[in-house]
Design an enzyme around this catalytic site. Structure first.
Site, PDB file in Angstrom:
ATOM      1  N   HIS C   9       0.733  -1.179   0.220  1.00 64.00           N
ATOM      2  CA  HIS C   9       0.016   0.292  -0.597  1.00 64.00           C
ATOM      3  C   HIS C   9       0.906   1.089   0.311  1.00 64.00           C
ATOM      4  O   HIS C   9       0.635   2.127  -0.366  1.00 64.00           O
ATOM      5  CB  HIS C   9      -0.877   0.405   1.225  1.00 64.00           C
TER       6      HIS C   9
HETATM    7  N1  ADP Z   1     -10.922 -11.222   1.515  1.00 65.13           N
HETATM    8  C1  ADP Z   1     -12.055 -10.729   2.327  1.00 65.13           C
HETATM    9  N2  ADP Z   1     -12.759 -11.330   1.216  1.00 65.13           N
HETATM   10  C2  ADP Z   1     -14.072 -10.566   1.821  1.00 65.13           C
HETATM   11  N3  ADP Z   1     -14.784  -8.626   1.171  1.00 65.13           N
HETATM   12  C3  ADP Z   1     -13.479  -8.344   2.354  1.00 65.13           C
HETATM   13  C4  ADP Z   1     -12.169  -9.539   2.318  1.00 65.13           C
HETATM   14  N4  ADP Z   1     -10.659  -8.690   2.709  1.00 65.13           N
HETATM   15  C5  ADP Z   1     -11.764  -7.327   3.385  1.00 65.13           C
HETATM   16  N5  ADP Z   1     -12.901  -7.553   2.075  1.00 65.13           N
HETATM   17  C6  ADP Z   1     -14.118  -5.759   3.100  1.00 65.13           C
HETATM   18  O1  ADP Z   1     -13.651  -4.703   2.567  1.00 65.13           O
HETATM   19  C7  ADP Z   1     -13.944  -4.348   3.573  1.00 65.13           C
HETATM   20  C8  ADP Z   1     -12.908  -2.973   3.625  1.00 65.13           C
HETATM   21  O2  ADP Z   1     -12.513  -2.617   2.950  1.00 65.13           O
HETATM   22  P1  ADP Z   1     -11.945  -0.733   2.550  1.00 65.13           P
HETATM   23  O3  ADP Z   1     -11.955  -0.523   3.550  1.00 65.13           O
HETATM   24  O4  ADP Z   1     -12.419   0.309   1.398  1.00 65.13           O
HETATM   25  O5  ADP Z   1     -10.364  -1.731   1.762  1.00 65.13           O
HETATM   26  P2  ADP Z   1      -9.458  -2.171   2.628  1.00 65.13           P
HETATM   27  O6  ADP Z   1      -9.049  -2.859   3.531  1.00 65.13           O
HETATM   28  O7  ADP Z   1      -7.826  -2.172   2.053  1.00 65.13           O
HETATM   29  O8  ADP Z   1      -8.910  -0.108   3.559  1.00 65.13           O
HETATM   30  C9  ADP Z   1     -14.419  -5.307   4.608  1.00 65.13           C
HETATM   31  O9  ADP Z   1     -15.150  -4.489   5.363  1.00 65.13           O
HETATM   32  C10 ADP Z   1     -14.618  -6.344   3.657  1.00 65.13           C
HETATM   33  O10 ADP Z   1     -16.655  -5.944   4.199  1.00 65.13           O
HETATM   34 MG    MG Z   2      -6.901   0.863   2.578  1.00 66.65          MG
END
Ligand code: ADP
Ligand code: MG
Ligand code: ADP
Ligand code: MG
Ligand code: MG
Ligand code: MG
Lengths: 207, 128, 128, 207
Positions: C9
């Site tokens: 990231h």
């Molecule tokens: N391996 C996964 N399978 C399904 N959904 C996931 C997975 N990892 C994360 N998520 C979904 O993504 C959301 C987080 O998205 P976001 O905050 O935009 O991305 P990041 O976690 O990279 O900051 C989580 O709340 C969950 O619902």
């Molecule tokens: Mg993030």
């Protein structure tokens, strides 16, 4: 569903995420990095701009455009998951203006399959799948037309999202928190509920 | 508040990791870095300065994570040099994954021992 | 030669890791990086560019290592987008430790499978 | 040993490392990062400069100066290990110009103990300890005066270093290579042999 309805769906979703951006960020702050609202909002505003500029003429073209835009603008798990899910759905949608109910269900099925495959999560892992999987199974099993079923699903979506509060995160960065993730609603499940609410309004005809 | 010191042969690496960790844990955990800038490597003196910077910020405990075994050796020697009034723990964890896990845990208000466990357990959490 | 793509990231993090890894493995392994620069995060498009940069250098295999699970999701989608003529392996390993182990192994002339094992085994090697 | 002899030891070691710098780098290239000669050389040149500038008057002061200089100028495992070992030895050396044989042995014992404690390596792990540990046990066990024993140790030191070729690295970054580290001589053991050769010449009186 028509291409126009499908585009209206993204306009509605973009507006809903924009409106709930801070709330989604706050949910993510508790178990993640406080960017889920910002992530999706950035991507969806781009989607709306590109959709207006390119006016894709078929369901497949619209779906592909949304997918590629999310893949290149959302640098979080949600962007990669929505993007890859929509790429899979685009392969199911016809390269025409309209599709029947069964095709829509198959497209959503492809979307969910791809997210499961990419993210290796299952129902109960406290993710967006905790909304999408029960929604999809209602859609696939219910014999009534989708104009009836989808608004019913939309009415339940928020409950499914809220039910993730009692779960322990198994995937995504929230998993590093272990038991400390319990007690907080998953942000990705919450935004997924917004998507189903939009679909409900558009398929139900009340937009 | 517990502070974290990220030690690497490359300062750029740990500065990037500190950015990422601050974003993930909401900037509530004080984080400092130590490592080589022009030439790669990390001396005990660099680690000692990092510890001192955290002490100046009034932390009541310090977690040190590092990239390679030699960073740990420098860190242990640095602890001897500084003689910190607050406890300094060297945590054997995968650098990126352990740092994120510890900082996220600290940001929930957890105790230092929970953060140490979270960092150590990062060796057992798979990414897919 | 096998190439490596380091995905985080934070681009700064993986650029620092690439510097360190090049020093440790003697610059014989082609290494590219992908990650957010101004805002943190990593998109499938960034990973796809990294894969393409390695292909242009004529590598006959690619190992991708990443910081968090979401980097892996972007990486898998990127593989679909690029459809590389040479095999691309996503390796689940601790980012820093796995990258160093894989690059050191590749620099001895070992096969890609040995490098994958070395990276994966980095989860089990302790630093002290 | 006198403070003058101890300072001559570092001058000799600095010259030897400088002369063998490329060889030490090449040994490190095979199982590490090709910087062992450069690392030690950088540190020891600084040691010689600082020793000349400060002219420390006692064994303890000299030892501390060497330790602190290596700790702040050598950014590798060897710098941290030599530095912390010498800090421990400085606590054993008297704050006077001379020490007896027993004190020298105790100082080297403290050096080795500290390196074992810091680095968590043992004999057979393919490190500098594979020279220092057998050397120390000869020194501690042999009843003859050190003017006889140390030159004998010096004569064996290179063999001990070369014997590390058959070992698999368990500590330091070479450990990531696993069985691939076998067949190469450890660079830190090789530079340690140079140190004992210098000590042999200085204690044996042939400098
Ligand atoms: N391996 C996964 N399978 C399904 N959904 C996931 C997975 N990892 C994360 N998520 C979904 O993504 C959301 C987080 O998205 P976001 O905050 O935009 O991305 P990041 O976690 O990279 O900051 C989580 O709340 C969950 O619902
Ligand atoms: Mg993030
Ligand atoms: N844990 C340890 N215990 C004892 N000696 C060690 C340890 N780690 C490394 N060494 C010694 O240090 C030498 C490498 O030193 P150097 O190349 O200067 O540092 P780096 O490995 O950080 O580049 C090795 O050859 C070995 O003899
Ligand atoms: Mg997030
Ligand atoms: Mg080295
Ligand atoms: Mg080095």
């Amino acid at each position: 569903m028509t291409n126009t309805q499908f585009q209206q769906l993204w306009v509605c979703f973009g507006q809903a995420v924009s409106k709930h951006k801070d709330e989604l960020n706050q949910l993510d702050a508790a178990i993640g990095d406080a960017d889920h609202g910002t992530n999706l909002d950035r991507g969806l505003q781009q989607v709306l701009e590109k959709m207006q500029a390119a006016s894709p003429a078929t369901l497949q073209a619209t779906c592909k455009l949304v997918a590629m835009t999310l893949l290149s603008t959302v640098g979080g798990a949600s962007g990669a998951l929505w993007g890859s899910g929509l790429l899979a759905a685009a392969k199911v949608f016809p390269d025409t203006d309209t599709c029947d109910d069964k095709t829509l269900t198959q497209a959503i099925q492809a979307f969910v399959d791809s997210i499961e495959q990419r993210g290796k999560a299952v129902v109960g892992d406290k993710t967006m799948l905790d909304v999408f999987v029960p929604a999809l199974s209602s859609l696939a099993q219910d014999a009534e037309p989708i104009t009836v079923v989808v608004p019913e699903i939309a009415a339940h979506a928020k409950e499914w999202a809220e039910a993730t509060a009692s779960l322990q995160a198994k995937k995504g960065r929230a998993a590093y928190l272990g038991p400390r993730s319990v007690g907080h609603i998953d942000p990705g499940a919450t935004s997924s509920a917004l998507w189903w609410q939009c679909l409900g309004r558009i398929i139900g005809g009340s937009v | 508040m517990t502070g974290m010191l990220l030690v690497s042969h490359s300062r750029k690496l740990v500065n990037g990791l500190a950015d990422l960790t601050r974003e993930l844990s909401g900037s509530v955990v004080p984080i400092e870095t130590a490592g080589g800038e022009d030439s790669l490597g990390v001396t005990a003196s660099m680690v000692a300065s990092g510890i001192t910077s955290l002490l100046v910020q009034g932390v009541d405990g310090i977690l040190i994570l590092g990239d390679l075994g030699s960073a740990f050796i420098s860190a242990e020697t640095a602890i001897d040099l500084v003689s910190s009034p607050t406890p300094v723990h060297i945590v054997d964890a995968p650098l990126v994954e352990g740092t994120i896990a510890a900082a996220m845990t600290l940001s929930t208000g957890a105790a230092i021992q929970d953060a140490i466990s979270a960092a150590t357990e990062a060796y057992t959490i798979r990414k897919r």
